[in-house]
Write an enzyme that holds these catalytic residues in place. Sequence first.
Site, PDB file in Angstrom:
ATOM      1  N   LYS A 182       0.842  -1.449   0.129  1.00 39.63           N
ATOM      2  CA  LYS A 182      -0.062  -0.052  -0.076  1.00 39.63           C
ATOM      3  C   LYS A 182       0.793   1.287   0.009  1.00 39.63           C
ATOM      4  O   LYS A 182       1.355   1.582   1.019  1.00 39.63           O
ATOM      5  CB  LYS A 182      -0.913   0.023   1.239  1.00 39.63           C
ATOM      6  CG  LYS A 182      -2.148   0.979   1.036  1.00 39.63           C
ATOM      7  CD  LYS A 182      -2.685   1.789   2.133  1.00 39.63           C
ATOM      8  CE  LYS A 182      -1.888   2.968   2.609  1.00 39.63           C
ATOM      9  NZ  LYS A 182      -1.999   4.232   1.832  1.00 39.63           N
ATOM     10  N   GLY A 235       6.951   5.548   8.077  1.00 39.01           N
ATOM     11  CA  GLY A 235       5.947   6.738   8.098  1.00 39.01           C
ATOM     12  C   GLY A 235       6.044   7.359   9.499  1.00 39.01           C
ATOM     13  O   GLY A 235       7.142   7.064  10.005  1.00 39.01           O
ATOM     14  N   SER A 236       5.076   7.816  10.001  1.00 36.02           N
ATOM     15  CA  SER A 236       5.064   8.692  11.310  1.00 36.02           C
ATOM     16  C   SER A 236       5.018   7.831  12.338  1.00 36.02           C
ATOM     17  O   SER A 236       4.481   6.573  12.553  1.00 36.02           O
ATOM     18  CB  SER A 236       4.041   9.790  11.180  1.00 36.02           C
ATOM     19  OG  SER A 236       2.876   8.945  11.339  1.00 36.02           O
ATOM     20  N   THR A 237       5.784   8.539  13.605  1.00 36.53           N
ATOM     21  CA  THR A 237       5.668   7.615  14.761  1.00 36.53           C
ATOM     22  C   THR A 237       4.211   7.564  15.235  1.00 36.53           C
ATOM     23  O   THR A 237       3.796   6.144  15.628  1.00 36.53           O
ATOM     24  CB  THR A 237       6.469   8.501  15.915  1.00 36.53           C
ATOM     25  OG1 THR A 237       7.994   8.443  15.279  1.00 36.53           O
ATOM     26  CG2 THR A 237       6.437   7.788  16.987  1.00 36.53           C
ATOM     27  N   GLU A 238       3.254   8.403  14.969  1.00 37.21           N
ATOM     28  CA  GLU A 238       1.911   8.483  15.418  1.00 37.21           C
ATOM     29  C   GLU A 238       1.163   7.195  14.733  1.00 37.21           C
ATOM     30  O   GLU A 238       0.422   6.338  15.511  1.00 37.21           O
ATOM     31  CB  GLU A 238       1.436   9.666  15.000  1.00 37.21           C
ATOM     32  CG  GLU A 238      -0.047   9.999  15.158  1.00 37.21           C
ATOM     33  CD  GLU A 238      -0.656  11.257  14.571  1.00 37.21           C
ATOM     34  OE1 GLU A 238       0.297  11.889  14.082  1.00 37.21           O
ATOM     35  OE2 GLU A 238      -1.723  11.242  14.508  1.00 37.21           O
ATOM     36  N   GLY A 240       2.818   4.709  13.200  1.00 34.70           N
ATOM     37  CA  GLY A 240       3.588   3.463  13.552  1.00 34.70           C
ATOM     38  C   GLY A 240       2.771   2.835  14.958  1.00 34.70           C
ATOM     39  O   GLY A 240       2.890   1.627  14.942  1.00 34.70           O
ATOM     40  N   GLU A 257       9.697   1.981  10.519  1.00 32.74           N
ATOM     41  CA  GLU A 257      10.919   2.964  10.077  1.00 32.74           C
ATOM     42  C   GLU A 257      10.045   4.346  10.429  1.00 32.74           C
ATOM     43  O   GLU A 257       9.263   4.559   9.635  1.00 32.74           O
ATOM     44  CB  GLU A 257      11.401   2.839   8.908  1.00 32.74           C
ATOM     45  CG  GLU A 257      12.118   1.764   8.617  1.00 32.74           C
ATOM     46  CD  GLU A 257      13.660   1.614   9.366  1.00 32.74           C
ATOM     47  OE1 GLU A 257      13.737   2.722   9.667  1.00 32.74           O
ATOM     48  OE2 GLU A 257      14.284   0.579   8.910  1.00 32.74           O
ATOM     49  N   CYS A 291      13.214  11.605   6.187  1.00 33.55           N
ATOM     50  CA  CYS A 291      13.193  11.102   7.477  1.00 33.55           C
ATOM     51  C   CYS A 291      14.569  11.371   8.292  1.00 33.55           C
ATOM     52  O   CYS A 291      14.197  11.719   9.587  1.00 33.55           O
ATOM     53  CB  CYS A 291      13.080   9.566   7.635  1.00 33.55           C
ATOM     54  SG  CYS A 291      13.929   8.660   6.494  1.00 33.55           S
ATOM     55  N   GLU A 389       8.460  16.547  15.000  1.00 35.29           N
ATOM     56  CA  GLU A 389       8.976  16.267  13.708  1.00 35.29           C
ATOM     57  C   GLU A 389       8.076  17.120  12.969  1.00 35.29           C
ATOM     58  O   GLU A 389       6.691  17.107  13.013  1.00 35.29           O
ATOM     59  CB  GLU A 389       8.885  14.881  13.284  1.00 35.29           C
ATOM     60  CG  GLU A 389       9.156  14.786  11.906  1.00 35.29           C
ATOM     61  CD  GLU A 389       9.270  13.413  11.350  1.00 35.29           C
ATOM     62  OE1 GLU A 389       8.071  12.784  11.499  1.00 35.29           O
ATOM     63  OE2 GLU A 389       9.956  12.700  10.794  1.00 35.29           O
TER      64      GLU A 389
HETATM   65  P1  NAP Z   1       2.148   8.737   7.647  1.00 36.72           P
HETATM   66  O1  NAP Z   1       0.970   9.458   7.710  1.00 36.72           O
HETATM   67  O2  NAP Z   1       2.323   7.928   9.010  1.00 36.72           O
HETATM   68  O3  NAP Z   1       1.553   7.378   6.570  1.00 36.72           O
HETATM   69  C1  NAP Z   1       2.489   6.414   6.091  1.00 36.72           C
HETATM   70  C2  NAP Z   1       1.744   5.503   5.447  1.00 36.72           C
HETATM   71  O4  NAP Z   1       0.735   4.776   6.328  1.00 36.72           O
HETATM   72  C3  NAP Z   1       0.695   5.887   4.353  1.00 36.72           C
HETATM   73  O5  NAP Z   1       0.840   5.146   3.293  1.00 36.72           O
HETATM   74  C4  NAP Z   1      -0.479   6.223   4.892  1.00 36.72           C
HETATM   75  O6  NAP Z   1      -1.700   6.108   4.132  1.00 36.72           O
HETATM   76  C5  NAP Z   1      -0.494   5.015   6.011  1.00 36.72           C
HETATM   77  N1  NAP Z   1      -1.468   5.020   7.095  1.00 36.72           N
HETATM   78  C6  NAP Z   1      -1.914   6.107   7.738  1.00 36.72           C
HETATM   79  N2  NAP Z   1      -2.767   5.810   8.595  1.00 36.72           N
HETATM   80  C7  NAP Z   1      -3.007   4.443   8.653  1.00 36.72           C
HETATM   81  C8  NAP Z   1      -3.373   3.464   9.378  1.00 36.72           C
HETATM   82  N3  NAP Z   1      -4.345   3.840  10.453  1.00 36.72           N
HETATM   83  N4  NAP Z   1      -3.005   2.195   9.151  1.00 36.72           N
HETATM   84  C9  NAP Z   1      -2.396   1.809   8.296  1.00 36.72           C
HETATM   85  N5  NAP Z   1      -1.690   2.748   7.559  1.00 36.72           N
HETATM   86  C10 NAP Z   1      -1.940   4.021   7.649  1.00 36.72           C
HETATM   87  O7  NAP Z   1       3.376   9.299   7.053  1.00 36.72           O
HETATM   88  P2  NAP Z   1       3.442  10.339   5.784  1.00 36.72           P
HETATM   89  O8  NAP Z   1       3.152  11.572   6.480  1.00 36.72           O
HETATM   90  O9  NAP Z   1       3.195   9.699   4.867  1.00 36.72           O
HETATM   91  O10 NAP Z   1       4.930  10.428   5.767  1.00 36.72           O
HETATM   92  C11 NAP Z   1       5.879  11.217   6.730  1.00 36.72           C
HETATM   93  C12 NAP Z   1       6.420  10.343   7.789  1.00 36.72           C
HETATM   94  O11 NAP Z   1       7.167   9.072   7.425  1.00 36.72           O
HETATM   95  C13 NAP Z   1       7.403  11.138   8.728  1.00 36.72           C
HETATM   96  O12 NAP Z   1       7.041  10.716  10.062  1.00 36.72           O
HETATM   97  C14 NAP Z   1       8.732  10.575   8.339  1.00 36.72           C
HETATM   98  O13 NAP Z   1       9.614  10.903   9.392  1.00 36.72           O
HETATM   99  C15 NAP Z   1       8.380   9.210   8.134  1.00 36.72           C
HETATM  100  N6  NAP Z   1       9.487   8.495   7.311  1.00 36.72           N
HETATM  101  C16 NAP Z   1      10.253   7.701   7.968  1.00 36.72           C
HETATM  102  C17 NAP Z   1      11.476   7.068   7.335  1.00 36.72           C
HETATM  103  C18 NAP Z   1      12.264   5.952   8.025  1.00 36.72           C
HETATM  104  O14 NAP Z   1      12.706   5.144   7.358  1.00 36.72           O
HETATM  105  N7  NAP Z   1      12.365   5.981   9.076  1.00 36.72           N
HETATM  106  C19 NAP Z   1      11.485   7.145   5.948  1.00 36.72           C
HETATM  107  C20 NAP Z   1      10.603   8.033   5.217  1.00 36.72           C
HETATM  108  C21 NAP Z   1       9.469   8.657   6.009  1.00 36.72           C
HETATM  109  P3  NAP Z   1      -2.116   7.297   3.507  1.00 36.72           P
HETATM  110  O15 NAP Z   1      -1.023   8.506   3.101  1.00 36.72           O
HETATM  111  O16 NAP Z   1      -2.868   6.776   2.229  1.00 36.72           O
HETATM  112  O17 NAP Z   1      -3.341   7.749   4.556  1.00 36.72           O
END
Ligand code: NAP
Length: 485
Positions: A182, A235-238, A240, A257, A291, A389
């Site tokens: 996804k 994705g985000s810690t929240e 996660g 991650e 990230c 963040e």
């Molecule tokens: P996000 O809001 O956490 O979303 C990440 C993914 O999770 C998206 O595909 C999102 O889908 C999905 N998602 C959202 N709610 C969900 C739920 N309840 N259950 C399952 N999946 C769900 O993060 P983002 O805003 O896309 O990306 C930014 C974040 O990613 C930042 O916090 C960044 O630090 C982190 N990041 C970390 C790394 C690392 O390797 N540590 C690398 C890159 C980015 P939708 O977008 O379709 O809603």
Amino acid sequence: MTLQSVLDEIRERPGTGDVIPVIDPSTEEQITEFTDGGAEAVNEAVARAKAAFESGVWHEQPARERAKVLWKIADLMDEHADEFAELDSLNTGMPLAQAKMILPTSAEFFRYYAGWCTKVNGNAYEVQMTGGVSGAYANMHAYTLKEPHSVVGLIFPWNGPIFNACAKIAPALAAGCSSVVKPAEETPLSALLLDRLIREAGVPDGVVNLVTGYGHTAGAALSTHPDVEKIAFTGSTEVGKKIIEASTGNLKKVMLELGGKSPVLIFDDADLDMAIFMAAMGIFVHSGQGCVCGSRIFVQRGVYDRVVEGLATVANNFKLGSPKEEGCMSGPLISAKQLKRVMGYIDEGKSDGVEVVTGGYRLDRPGYFVHPTVLAGVDPATSRLYQEEIFGPVVTVLPFDTEEEGAALANDTTYGLAATAWTTNLSRAHRIAKKLQAGTVTLNSQLNFDHNVPFGGYKQSGWGHEFGREGIEGYLKTKSVWAQL
Ligand code: NAP
Ligand code: MG
């Protein structure tokens, strides 16, 4: 496959939920739309993945044959490099030249993990224990088998769509898993092209299954699904934390991650020109949507003014623009939502009396562009923009006096993804590398990556690792086998 055919294909994907627009963030114009696949698409995809796994059509193939298929995916990606770059730059707004640079690195995940297919081994153990019930332990032999998780859910964000997709799909395929993939709802386009090439390369139907939709619908359905054994999430810690909660039903294995608030320490003995330039790049590139971006810079007091001035100079010369504008170093933020979030932090800082050294405003043009922003005078104890963040081109700078104070400031965060130190004192560099609480520490450099070097977060920046040997091991289970000799 032309760009237009991807834009058309996504419109036709079946779905039952909301219609989700796909926006070009450099113009704010809609480029296509698709229907949220939701739980229904996830259920179908998981059933296909499970059937494919149980048939053995992929994981029971000789490892060398699977390796050839992975290699072929990389070759096909290279053949379609221009289309991938165009799709991701259109979808994220990143400069076309940068999207072209990311593509070979993304494809390389398949070559790197092709090499691992034939190197998945367990261990053999000498059993030294004696005096078991049968008294025959001395004649036992034990060994481990490495077996793939059956169905894995791969969920990732929008900041590097093709890179994020390959970083997960390649090791999952190498391990022999079936997957349900996804991508972020904002950036699904390049995943469609990759999905097509995966099948063209010879991955059997049902082994990799793409679902498109929102996180709170499709993503949530995947992370609660009882037939999914593992979730690998970036994705985000929240979110996660939500994945962890959702995984408790069948105690899925979870790899996370997550976010970061990564510190950069600049000591007074550093190569300052290089440190200033790289520290600025390390937060402003990709408009801070990386990230490992170094969003908190700490500078030893004697060189503080010079570094702040240097960062402002780089920020003011940092050309933003849409993908095809010449000489751009960065594109816009991904979405109106992200723009609102970033400007919210900046405005809150302004009303708290933070010193805006440069930036702090949205560009007066279409697109979600925010001028690279340097903030000083933040209060670490109370400032939200310092603690949380932001994921935008916003950096705070604070002075420190001693090495101990610098390390303490750097570590004063709930995150632990990455940290950097700039110093020409070799002993200090290695002392500080030990002190910094982060999964990746970089000395006298920033923005490094290699497929072979494990990557993962300390503290609330993640669980487990990607890349390298650890990257494939996360998709494998260990079975211990005992045999009476
Ligand atoms: P996000 O809001 O956490 O979303 C990440 C993914 O999770 C998206 O595909 C999102 O889908 C999905 N998602 C959202 N709610 C969900 C739920 N309840 N259950 C399952 N999946 C769900 O993060 P983002 O805003 O896309 O990306 C930014 C974040 O990613 C930042 O916090 C960044 O630090 C982190 N990041 C970390 C790394 C690392 O390797 N540590 C690398 C890159 C980015 P939708 O977008 O379709 O809603
Ligand atoms: Mg999202």
